[in-house]
Design an enzyme around this catalytic site. Sequence first.
Site: not given
Ligand code: THU
Length: 162
Positions: A62, A64, A73, A75, A112, A115
């Site tokens: 991920n 940010e 994310c 994925e 999520c 994804c």
């Molecule tokens: N996140 C992911 O990378 N994948 C997921 O399936 C759920 C959430 C990340 C997004 C954000 O950077 C952090 O996790 C918190 O939500």
Amino acid sequence: MKIAEKKLQYKIYCNIEELPDSYKALVLRAREETQKSYAPYSQFRVGAALLLENGAVFGGNNQENAAYPSGLCAERTALFYAQSQHPDVAVNVIAISAFFRNNLTQETIKPCGACCQVLSEVEKRSKNIMTVILDGQDQIEVIEGVNNLLPFRFSGEELKNI
Ligand code: THU
């Protein structure tokens, strides 16, 4: 009025040692990928590792951003990168791990909704069943086919009628 039911099926492994070797290697790679994530806002480091039909392995994590919705994310970072490099190669397996404050999450990390939608289309595009491995300390879940993850999914077929 009728009530309909949809069932989801997945396998549960007690720990990483129980997994078939190729899955185990992919989970280890997903764990490794978490360490390269950029997650200063959530401290939630997610890693994804993909095994392609041609044997190639791609990782992602991920990313940010201070403008929160601009981040992505793990994925989708991994899937979009792999598909951009190998547009005609199926993604056979994806493993997903997450660390929160330096510990592998107790429970499995679920992708999520956005994804799941992308997983669904990557699978459909390749005309192959994709295996999704969700990693966690308590157990590891292996889901064969995105239909078992997102049974009500927007396939895009409807767009053909517009
Ligand atoms: N996140 C992911 O990378 N994948 C997921 O399936 C759920 C959430 C990340 C997004 C954000 O950077 C952090 O996790 C918190 O939500």
